[in-house]
Every structure is written in C-alpha cells, then in structure tokens.
Design a protein around this motif. Sequence first.
Motif, PDB file in Angstrom:
ATOM      1  N   UNK A  83       0.837  -1.196   0.000  1.00 24.74           N
ATOM      2  CA  UNK A  83       0.000   0.000   0.000  1.00 24.74           C
ATOM      3  C   UNK A  83       0.874   1.250   0.000  1.00 24.74           C
ATOM      4  N   UNK A  84       0.387   2.346  -0.581  1.00 23.53           N
ATOM      5  CA  UNK A  84       1.136   3.604  -0.514  1.00 23.53           C
ATOM      6  C   UNK A  84       1.402   3.991   0.942  1.00 23.53           C
ATOM      7  N   UNK A  85       2.637   4.359   1.227  1.00 21.75           N
ATOM      8  CA  UNK A  85       3.037   4.641   2.602  1.00 21.75           C
ATOM      9  C   UNK A  85       3.843   5.929   2.672  1.00 21.75           C
ATOM     10  N   UNK A  86       3.364   6.938   3.406  1.00 17.29           N
ATOM     11  CA  UNK A  86       4.173   8.146   3.604  1.00 17.29           C
ATOM     12  C   UNK A  86       5.412   7.812   4.431  1.00 17.29           C
ATOM     13  N   UNK A 124      15.135  -5.786  -9.032  1.00 23.41           N
ATOM     14  CA  UNK A 124      14.029  -6.608  -9.543  1.00 23.41           C
ATOM     15  C   UNK A 124      12.714  -6.017  -9.065  1.00 23.41           C
ATOM     16  N   UNK A 125      11.678  -6.073  -9.897  1.00 23.15           N
ATOM     17  CA  UNK A 125      10.382  -5.519  -9.525  1.00 23.15           C
ATOM     18  C   UNK A 125      10.288  -4.044  -9.843  1.00 23.15           C
ATOM     19  N   UNK A 126       9.323  -3.374  -9.223  1.00 22.04           N
ATOM     20  CA  UNK A 126       9.127  -1.961  -9.507  1.00 22.04           C
ATOM     21  C   UNK A 126       8.466  -1.242  -8.362  1.00 22.04           C
ATOM     22  N   UNK A 127       8.587   0.071  -8.381  1.00 18.68           N
ATOM     23  CA  UNK A 127       8.090   0.899  -7.293  1.00 18.68           C
ATOM     24  C   UNK A 127       7.624   2.242  -7.814  1.00 18.68           C
ATOM     25  N   UNK A 128       6.720   2.874  -7.077  1.00 21.12           N
ATOM     26  CA  UNK A 128       6.275   4.222  -7.405  1.00 21.12           C
ATOM     27  C   UNK A 128       6.524   5.125  -6.204  1.00 21.12           C
ATOM     28  N   UNK A 129       7.075   6.292  -6.481  1.00 21.26           N
ATOM     29  CA  UNK A 129       7.359   7.280  -5.443  1.00 21.26           C
ATOM     30  C   UNK A 129       6.714   8.597  -5.848  1.00 21.26           C
ATOM     31  N   UNK A 189       5.430   6.217  -0.981  1.00 22.10           N
ATOM     32  CA  UNK A 189       6.062   5.182  -1.799  1.00 22.10           C
ATOM     33  C   UNK A 189       5.346   3.850  -1.643  1.00 22.10           C
ATOM     34  N   UNK A 190       5.332   3.078  -2.736  1.00 19.65           N
ATOM     35  CA  UNK A 190       4.801   1.716  -2.631  1.00 19.65           C
ATOM     36  C   UNK A 190       5.340   0.841  -3.751  1.00 19.65           C
ATOM     37  N   UNK A 191       5.494  -0.441  -3.450  1.00 19.62           N
ATOM     38  CA  UNK A 191       5.940  -1.428  -4.434  1.00 19.62           C
ATOM     39  C   UNK A 191       4.777  -1.717  -5.372  1.00 19.62           C
ATOM     40  N   UNK A 192       5.047  -1.648  -6.670  1.00 17.74           N
ATOM     41  CA  UNK A 192       3.994  -1.829  -7.669  1.00 17.74           C
ATOM     42  C   UNK A 192       4.148  -3.117  -8.474  1.00 17.74           C
TER      43      UNK A 192
END
Length: 302
Positions: free
Chosen positions: A37-40, A52-57, A82-85
């Motif tokens: 989940x998105x986390x401040x 490996x994988x991806x993330x959104x900031x 931020x959260x792992x996508x």
Amino acid sequence: MSIERLAHDIGRIARIDGDHSTAIPQLSLHRRSGKTDPMPCIYGLGLAVVAQGGKQVTVGEQVLDYGMGQSLLITADLPVVAHVTRADAARPFMCLFLALDARALMQQAAEMELPPVPREEAPRAISLTTLDASLLDAAIRLVRLLDEPALVASLAPLIQQEIMVRLLSGPHGPYLRQLVSAGSPSHQIAQAMAWLTQNYVHDVLMDELAARVHMSPSTFRLHFRHFTGMSPLQYQKHLRLQQARHLMLHQALDAGSTAARVGYESASQFSRDYSRLFGAPPQRDIKRMRHPPTESAGTAAH
C-alpha cells in the motif's frame, strides 16, 4: 555483470521480506514478495537501486515509476509516498539503499575536476536514471563484499568512494554538484531543510528562514518548491507528522501528548492533518501498524 546478478546476490542475503541492515552500516537491502500500500515516509540522502520488480514514489505532485536497472538519487531528507507496484513470490521486489554522507561528497567533489552545472538544470532533491554498467559493477561488488566479513572494514570505504565518484561524474552528477556547491540554490535550500529538520517543533516565519539562508522570501519559496515538490510549511508539517507517528508507535504516547510534543497547539487539527497524510486517525493507524494484515507497515523499501 548484470542486474540479474545483483538481484540474485540481494536475494541470497535478504531471504525473507523486510528491510535488512548489513555489516556495512550505510548499506541496507530490501525485499517484498507482493505489492504494498502507498506509505508516507521520509527518504534521506542516498542512492536506491532496484534490482528486480518496480516501485512508485510520489514527491509533491511529481510521480516517479522506477524498476529493474534504474537508480534513484535523493539529495536531501524528503517526505514521499512510496509503494511497491511490481512484485510476486516468484520475482520479489529487490532493492539496495546506500546512505551517502554530505561532507564526504563535498570533499570528493572538491578533489575532482567537474564541469559546472548547466544553468537550465533545475535543482531537484530526487532524480531517476538508468543504472550505468560501471555503477552497477560497483554495487554488485559492495553487496558481494558482505560474503567476506574480514575484508569489509578495509574494502567497503573504497567501493563507497568509487560509487560517490561515479555518481558525481555520471547522470546524477548535476544534482549532487548543485547540493555540494556552496552558495548554489540547492545548497541553500538543503541548509534550510536541515534547519527545519532540527527545529520542526517550533513555529517559524518562513521569511526569517529565507533570511537565514540569504534568500529573498519569494526566491526562497520558489526554489524550495522546485527542489522538494512542496512548500516549506508543508515540509515542516510532514516532519511533524512523521515524528508523531514514530513517537506513538515506539513510545506508546497518546495522540494528545504527541500533538503537543511535535509542535501542534490543537489536538483536533493534529488529528485532521494526521488522517490526511496517513489515511486514518492516529489511534487506528498505530493499531494497523502494530497488527498489519500482511507485512510490517511503514517501511519504505526504498
């Protein structure tokens, strides 16, 4: 060397989901086997590399998507969401984070013949780029050094210095050079951010803070927003709320006491601001963090 090699090496050490400290104090490894989940949270000065994988900031209104083979440089303490996508059990999210030292960067930059930063290059506290082969090679060697504990104290500082040199001279270089150049707008804003970090509890007139770093109020606000993606007051509010969450989670303080401790005069305003940032009132959010449905909440995983 390949990015798959780095993912494999991180996976050998970080065998379970979580944030793993290492024998190299500045280096941490991060693994997630599913989306989060998105986390401040607050990112500090350092380099994150996704193997490996991806993330959104999200920084203010700026949204950065980054994944395998990309590096994210943060040049100041920065509130983000931020959260792992992209991650699953077969291909978990794998990432390393290397904390950087501002003084060491300034000293290294002074010893190098670096080109001036282009005037059109807007100062930013966060930058994203594809990882070049030489920096990837250094990152792999740093992680593999963990397999040789007797050599860590001697070799880790050398590899870390190499990484700083490559950062200063590579695609991230302009943003780092702005940070370490005394008198540059980035350096002045970083000084203001450092002052706010130490004094977030106290109410401060932003015009006084602008004068502290030798800027006019209008120029200060403009550069601060360009650099961080938010206003100085928003930045101070994020610092207060992040510290409040830490106090309630680790010192078992109630919301009212915490609000006063971090500089709020109104407990109800504190609760409203807290809910906007973290998605739930203080008591419910802390309960959720202590008893998460899957993995431990509140981790940034860089």
